[in-house]
Write an enzyme that holds these catalytic residues in place. Structure first.
Site, PDB file in Angstrom:
ATOM      1  CG  ASP A 314      -2.077   0.824   1.100  1.00 18.00           C
ATOM      2  OD1 ASP A 314      -2.347   1.525   0.198  1.00 18.00           O
ATOM      3  OD2 ASP A 314      -2.978   0.728   1.914  1.00 18.00           O
ATOM      4  CG  ASP A 373      -9.782   2.863   1.135  1.00 23.32           C
ATOM      5  OD1 ASP A 373      -8.930   2.980  -0.069  1.00 23.32           O
ATOM      6  OD2 ASP A 373      -9.209   2.846   2.110  1.00 23.32           O
TER       7      ASP A 373
HETATM    8  C1  9PG Z   1      -5.020   0.826   5.746  1.00 19.94           C
HETATM    9  C2  9PG Z   1      -5.865   1.362   4.614  1.00 19.94           C
HETATM   10  C3  9PG Z   1      -6.353  -0.141   3.686  1.00 19.94           C
HETATM   11  C4  9PG Z   1      -6.895   0.330   2.649  1.00 19.94           C
HETATM   12  C5  9PG Z   1      -5.977   1.301   1.466  1.00 19.94           C
HETATM   13  C6  9PG Z   1      -5.395   2.399   2.557  1.00 19.94           C
HETATM   14  O1  9PG Z   1      -5.349   9.157   2.308  1.00 19.94           O
HETATM   15  N1  9PG Z   1      -5.458   8.575   3.321  1.00 19.94           N
HETATM   16  O2  9PG Z   1      -4.986   8.975   4.406  1.00 19.94           O
HETATM   17  C7  9PG Z   1      -5.734   7.360   3.193  1.00 19.94           C
HETATM   18  C8  9PG Z   1      -5.692   6.394   4.217  1.00 19.94           C
HETATM   19  C9  9PG Z   1      -5.970   5.043   4.326  1.00 19.94           C
HETATM   20  C10 9PG Z   1      -6.312   4.571   2.858  1.00 19.94           C
HETATM   21  C11 9PG Z   1      -6.333   5.221   1.837  1.00 19.94           C
HETATM   22  C12 9PG Z   1      -5.862   6.494   1.774  1.00 19.94           C
HETATM   23  O3  9PG Z   1      -6.328   3.196   2.649  1.00 19.94           O
HETATM   24  O4  9PG Z   1      -6.567   1.651   0.631  1.00 19.94           O
HETATM   25  O5  9PG Z   1      -7.462  -0.590   1.747  1.00 19.94           O
HETATM   26  O6  9PG Z   1      -5.569  -1.093   3.537  1.00 19.94           O
HETATM   27  O7  9PG Z   1      -4.731   1.940   3.431  1.00 19.94           O
HETATM   28  O8  9PG Z   1      -4.371   1.756   6.293  1.00 19.94           O
END
Ligand code: 9PG
Length: 496
Positions: A314, A373
């Protein structure tokens, strides 16, 4: 040179370095291309930088405002695309012709952008030794994207599957969309027991098992350790899956404290903030450094050695952000070097990349998350309407961008994120759940995070049927599908 490109009845005055006709269009060369188009204020296909970035058709006449984002937090899209929002995209762009056909301009390499206004379609690519290569085509929308995908496959490759998930992507239970970081050994064991009888291929632990972002060891919520946990998952009949964000680092980690010289920096030698999450800024690794590559390789071999055969990697975009690197490479090219190190260290493990630059992951990743997400609610108006940000967690945002990226399907397994069967802790209406489930059917990538003890017997049966059967789906037009004889029209989701 200036020339006029003749394309399916169109005459396009063009500024290119060179061109040559091929089946279905032209190959163009140049780091700065300009094509005069006759379509005026038509629709533009915008393709965002990474998994979560907005990708869909937009009206050139619309006045979509840029997302209100702190400049420190480039986690929504590439800074250069945010600065020139929204009619600039990553790698590929397209215009709708007056007869409904599609004019596509797609890079056949990395670090390229396509932008449009009512008169000009432009391609630009970061300078490398040879001028960038592009594909230009005019034709029926699906046909031009199919041809583009074929050419991308020739240049960047396709996954070399050695496991049985070649024909059908794995069916995944993922811990994120039910308990988020509140996972523990106890919860994992009780969930494993509750899932018995449901035909999943992968049981994947998401964020919450690690000491910190950078220190990829089990935290105290997993006292038996990851080796024992992976063994239990395998004994329960599933391939163990694990989430990692191996290209980013948070300040509290010992990795950050011991190796501040491994970070991607700006021209002043300051680390480039790659986003904000886990209550702090986080930074990217410079994956062109040999020491970083050795460390990356060790981390991946370690988790694969614990027994994890499916890795969800990720926040990968961070390593492709602009910055000064040990090797003088542009962002996506550098990132691909890092992903190649991971690919080699992972052996046969399935690699699902997330928050990942799309073109730069092709040929190395087995699966790519192609949208933001999902969430157990439809929209998040605080973010989508007031902050103009369409990348945040919401089922609407996820469906929109995933539908905008279905053209990737011949190249890589495409993950639209999980779907929901629970009605508990869920604000989605039945028809919204159906749309999400249909999207999952279209991509073929089936996953859920629902805890088994949240499902009533009917919901559990629906999940079972979903995992056992693939619905017959026929594509009627880009956003209309025939699903088991019923028409599903997603067009309203695409409007912005
Ligand atoms: C785990 C998650 C999950 C999820 C991923 C990802 O911009 N942001 O702060 C942000 C945070 C989390 C995120 C996407 C963007 O989700 O897509 O499936 O694994 O991390 O932390």
């Amino acid at each position: 040179m200036q020339t006029i490109l003749e394309l399916e009845g169109l005459s396009l005055p063009a500024q290119v370095e060179s061109f040559q006709p091929i089946q279905g269009g032209y190959i163009l060369h140049g780091n700065l291309l300009a094509l005069l188009h006759p379509f005026g204020y038509t629709k533009f296909y915008r393709h965002g930088f990474h998994s979560w970035s907005l990708s869909c058709w937009l009206d050139l006449s619309s006045s979509l405002e840029p997302p209100v984002v702190k400049s420190l937090y480039p986690q929504f899209d590439h800074p250069a695309l945010l600065a020139d929002y929204p009619f600039t995209g990553s790698g590929v762009g397209a215009l709708q012709g007056s007869d409904g056909r599609t004019l596509l301009l797609g890079a056949l390499g990395l670090d390229a952008r396509v932008k449009a206004d009512d008169q000009v379609l432009r391609g630009s690519a970061e300078p490398v030794t040879a001028p960038a290569e592009w594909f230009l085509a005019y034709g029926e929308e699906q046909a031009v994207f199919v041809r583009y995908a074929e050419l991308l496959k020739d240049r960047l490759g396709a996954p070399k599957f050695t496991h049985p998930w070649r024909a059908q992507p794995p069916r995944v239970w993922c811990s994120w969309y039910s308990v988020f970081t509140n996972i523990s050994e106890e919860l994992i064991y009780s969930t494993l027991a509750g899932l018995q009888g449901l035909p999943f291929d992968v049981f994947q632990l998401d964020d919450g098992w690690q000491v910190s972002i950078g220190d990829w060891e089990a935290n105290p919520k997993f006292p038996s350790g990851m080796l024992a946990l992976a063994r239990s998952i395998r004994e329960a009949g599933y391939t163990p899956g694990l989430w990692l964000a191996p290209l980013i680092v948070q300040p509290k980690s010992s990795l950050f404290q011991n190796h501040s010289d491994w970070l991607l920096c700006d021209g002043q030698g300051q680390p480039v903030p790659a986003g904000h999450n886990w209550s702090d800024l986080f930074y990217a690794l410079d994956v062109t450094l040999p020491d970083v590559q050795d460390w990356l390789s060790e981390q991946i071999q370690k988790v694969v050695g614990w027994g994890f055969g499916y890795l969800k990697l990720d926040f990968l975009y961070a390593a492709a952000l602009p910055g000064v690197r040990h090797l003088n490479l542009s962002g996506e090219t550098a990132f691909r070097l890092g992903l190649d190190v991971i690919r080699k260290a992972a052996g046969d493990a399935y690699l699902l990349v997330c928050g990942a630059p799309i073109l730069a992951s092709l040929g190395l990743a087995d699966g790519i998350r192609i949208g933001p997400d999902v969430a157990p609610y439809w929209d998040n108006p605080e973010r989508s309407q007031h902050l103009h940000d369409h990348t945040g967690p919401s089922t609407l945002n996820a469906i929109r961008t995933c539908l905008g990226r279905l053209w990737l399907r011949p190249l890589v397994q495409i993950d639209p994120d999980v779907t929901f069967f629970r009605t508990r802790y869920n604000l989605l209406l039945p028809h919204e759940m159906d749309l999400l489930r249909t999207l999952t059917g279209i991509t073929g990538f089936r996953a859920t995070s629902d805890l088994p003890f949240w499902l009533d017997p009917g919901e559990r049966q629906a999940l079972h049927d979903f995992l056992e059967t693939s619905p017959q789906i026929e594509r009627l037009s880009y956003y209309r599908f025939l699903v088991a004889g019923q028409e599903v029209d997603f067009s309203f989701v695409m409007q912005l």
